[in-house]
Design an enzyme around this catalytic site. Structure first.
Site, PDB file in Angstrom:
ATOM      1  N   ARG A  93     -59.204  85.901  -1.175  1.00  0.00           N
ATOM      2  CA  ARG A  93     -59.114  87.352  -0.501  1.00  0.00           C
ATOM      3  C   ARG A  93     -59.320  88.600  -1.633  1.00  0.00           C
ATOM      4  O   ARG A  93     -58.166  88.101  -2.629  1.00  0.00           O
ATOM      5  CB  ARG A  93     -57.144  87.637   0.063  1.00  0.00           C
ATOM      6  N   HIS A 102     -62.556  91.786   7.618  1.00  0.00           N
ATOM      7  CA  HIS A 102     -61.221  90.904   7.734  1.00  0.00           C
ATOM      8  C   HIS A 102     -61.660  89.665   8.932  1.00  0.00           C
ATOM      9  O   HIS A 102     -61.008  89.795  10.182  1.00  0.00           O
ATOM     10  CB  HIS A 102     -60.204  91.253   8.105  1.00  0.00           C
ATOM     11  N   GLN A 117     -59.369  87.446  11.511  1.00  0.00           N
ATOM     12  CA  GLN A 117     -58.271  88.026  12.207  1.00  0.00           C
ATOM     13  C   GLN A 117     -59.002  88.416  13.036  1.00  0.00           C
ATOM     14  O   GLN A 117     -58.945  88.444  14.428  1.00  0.00           O
ATOM     15  CB  GLN A 117     -57.989  89.446  10.819  1.00  0.00           C
ATOM     16  N   ASP A 131     -54.236  99.047  13.081  1.00  0.00           N
ATOM     17  CA  ASP A 131     -53.863  98.549  12.542  1.00  0.00           C
ATOM     18  C   ASP A 131     -53.261  99.709  11.507  1.00  0.00           C
ATOM     19  O   ASP A 131     -53.267 100.909  12.067  1.00  0.00           O
ATOM     20  CB  ASP A 131     -55.827  98.163  11.187  1.00  0.00           C
ATOM     21  N   CYS A 184     -52.875  93.597  13.762  1.00  0.00           N
ATOM     22  CA  CYS A 184     -52.640  92.366  12.839  1.00  0.00           C
ATOM     23  C   CYS A 184     -51.508  91.669  12.140  1.00  0.00           C
ATOM     24  O   CYS A 184     -51.565  90.724  11.731  1.00  0.00           O
ATOM     25  CB  CYS A 184     -54.078  93.123  12.442  1.00  0.00           C
ATOM     26  N   ARG A 215     -53.894  83.042  14.264  1.00  0.00           N
ATOM     27  CA  ARG A 215     -54.614  83.186  13.120  1.00  0.00           C
ATOM     28  C   ARG A 215     -54.390  81.712  12.435  1.00  0.00           C
ATOM     29  O   ARG A 215     -55.634  81.322  11.939  1.00  0.00           O
ATOM     30  CB  ARG A 215     -53.765  83.866  11.787  1.00  0.00           C
TER      31      ARG A 215
HETATM   32  N1  NVA Z   1     -55.645  97.388   7.027  1.00  0.00           N
HETATM   33  C1  NVA Z   1     -55.233  96.752   6.186  1.00  0.00           C
HETATM   34  C2  NVA Z   1     -55.275  94.594   6.763  1.00  0.00           C
HETATM   35  C3  NVA Z   1     -53.958  93.740   6.511  1.00  0.00           C
HETATM   36  C4  NVA Z   1     -54.199  92.410   6.750  1.00  0.00           C
HETATM   37  C5  NVA Z   1     -55.276  96.434   5.076  1.00  0.00           C
HETATM   38  O1  NVA Z   1     -56.636  96.288   4.349  1.00  0.00           O
HETATM   39  O2  NVA Z   1     -54.643  96.316   4.330  1.00  0.00           O
HETATM   40  N1   CP Z   2     -53.545  90.567   8.863  1.00  0.00           N
HETATM   41  C1   CP Z   2     -53.046  89.510   8.204  1.00  0.00           C
HETATM   42  O1   CP Z   2     -54.739  89.522   7.179  1.00  0.00           O
HETATM   43  O2   CP Z   2     -51.967  89.850   7.279  1.00  0.00           O
HETATM   44  P1   CP Z   2     -51.523  89.136   5.425  1.00  0.00           P
HETATM   45  O3   CP Z   2     -52.545  90.506   5.075  1.00  0.00           O
HETATM   46  O4   CP Z   2     -50.333  88.995   5.886  1.00  0.00           O
HETATM   47  O5   CP Z   2     -52.257  87.863   5.419  1.00  0.00           O
END
Ligand code: NVA
Ligand code: CP
Length: 304
Positions: A104, A131, A134, A210, A247, A275
């Site tokens: 990530r 993502h 997801q 989201d 998500c 997930r």
């Molecule tokens: N759009 C959010 C998704 C988190 C799983 C982020 O990038 O923080």
């Molecule tokens: N939805 C998701 O990716 O959650 P986290 O940021 O907790 O991994």
């Protein structure tokens, strides 16, 4: 002969039939959740994070362990990548220790460079652009609740971000209709854009949103997002059986009202659970070709 290294970085990079097979495998592995096949015996997954995570980190870790494998979790600030060591060197070294990498990181380019230099699969655990893990879990959830994803209408509300980008990529692959509604300046040129949120919600099978404040965007002004909150009025425009998805993590109660998030239409915790099952299937596909040269799986003492 060395087999291809299977990366899971961007949905459009992968054959649509493979993605459909991964989704099918996710359904099957969920059915086996109390008797998980030991597919990953002796295999290790390295996970690297430069952002927070609850679901991605824990579901990958549990997926590997339930299927007989191991994990090593590292924060980007704890390893040499990002300090003195290059992406190329890191990719080569990790390829000698583990069987796959999940990463990530904010930028997509260094993740793709890591994959180019690695001799093992690299999985996108979320970038600022996409993502994909997801969305595989989301499609699994929709199919469980409503049947085949093909022909369903998904309506997205609020921000334009990594998750919405990946829904756009998934739509032609899986054959679902997509409507997107949010502040106009964020959706310029988006062929799915529908200015009126109620129009976007009309006849939808799924309403999804989201956070309006993705990680790294803290301090953002939210005024322009409020018309796109998913609340009971918006849910009422969708089909009777419509489900609500997110998500997670949610910013309570900005992008969704408490009433909707806690209603029977909300499937957010099934989605979070999925997930785990989706990632088992993604890992199984990525690791199917593992076992060449560096993998513990290929050790066969006495028969060399
Ligand atoms: N759009 C959010 C998704 C988190 C799983 C982020 O990038 O923080
Ligand atoms: N939805 C998701 O990716 O959650 P986290 O940021 O907790 O991994």
């Amino acid at each position: 002969m060395q087999k291809e290294t299977r990366h899971f970085l961007n949905l459009p990079d992968i054959d649509p039939d493979v993605l459909k097979a991964i989704l099918k495998k996710a359904h099957a592995l969920k059915k086996q959740k109390f008797n998980p096949p030991q597919l990953f015996k002796g295999l290790s997954l390295a996970m690297v994070f430069d952002k927070r995570s609850t679901r991605t980190r824990i579901s990958f870790e549990v997926a590997m362990k339930q299927l007989g494998g191991h994990t090593i979790v590292m924060n980007m600030s704890e390893i040499q990548l990002g300090g003195a060591e290059s992406v190329e060197s890191t990719a080569n070294v990790l390829s000698r220790y583990v069987d796959a990498i999940m990463i990530r990181m904010s930028d997509q380019a260094p993740m793709e460079a890591l994959a180019r230099h690695a001799q093992i699969p690299v999985i996108n655990g979320m970038t600022d652009e996409s993502h994909p893990c997801q969305i595989m879990a989301d499609l699994l959830t929709i199919e469980e609740k409503l049947g085949d994803i093909e022909g369903k209408k998904i309506a997205w509300f609020g921000d334009s971000n990594n998750v919405s980008n990946t829904f756009i990529q998934a739509a032609p692959i899986f054959g679902f209709e997509l409507a997107m509604s949010g502040p106009e300046d964020l959706f310029a040129g988006n062929p799915h854009y529908v200015a009126d949120p109620k129009e976007a919600a009309k006849n939808a099978d799924v309403l999804v949103t989201d956070t309006w404040v993705s990680m790294g965007q803290e301090g953002k002004t939210l005024d322009k997002f409020w018309p796109y909150q998913i609340n009971a009025d918006l849910m009422a425009c969708a089909k009777d059986h419509a489900i609500f998805m997110h998500c997670l993590p949610m910013h309570e109660w900005e992008e969704v009202s408490e009433e909707v998030a806690k209603s029977p239409a909300s499937v957010i915790y099934d989605e979070a659970e999925n997930r785990l099952h989706a990632q088992k299937a993604i890992l199984a596909w990525c690791l199917e070709n593992a076992g060449v040269s560096v993998s513990q799986k290929s050790f066969n003492f006495g028969n060399e």
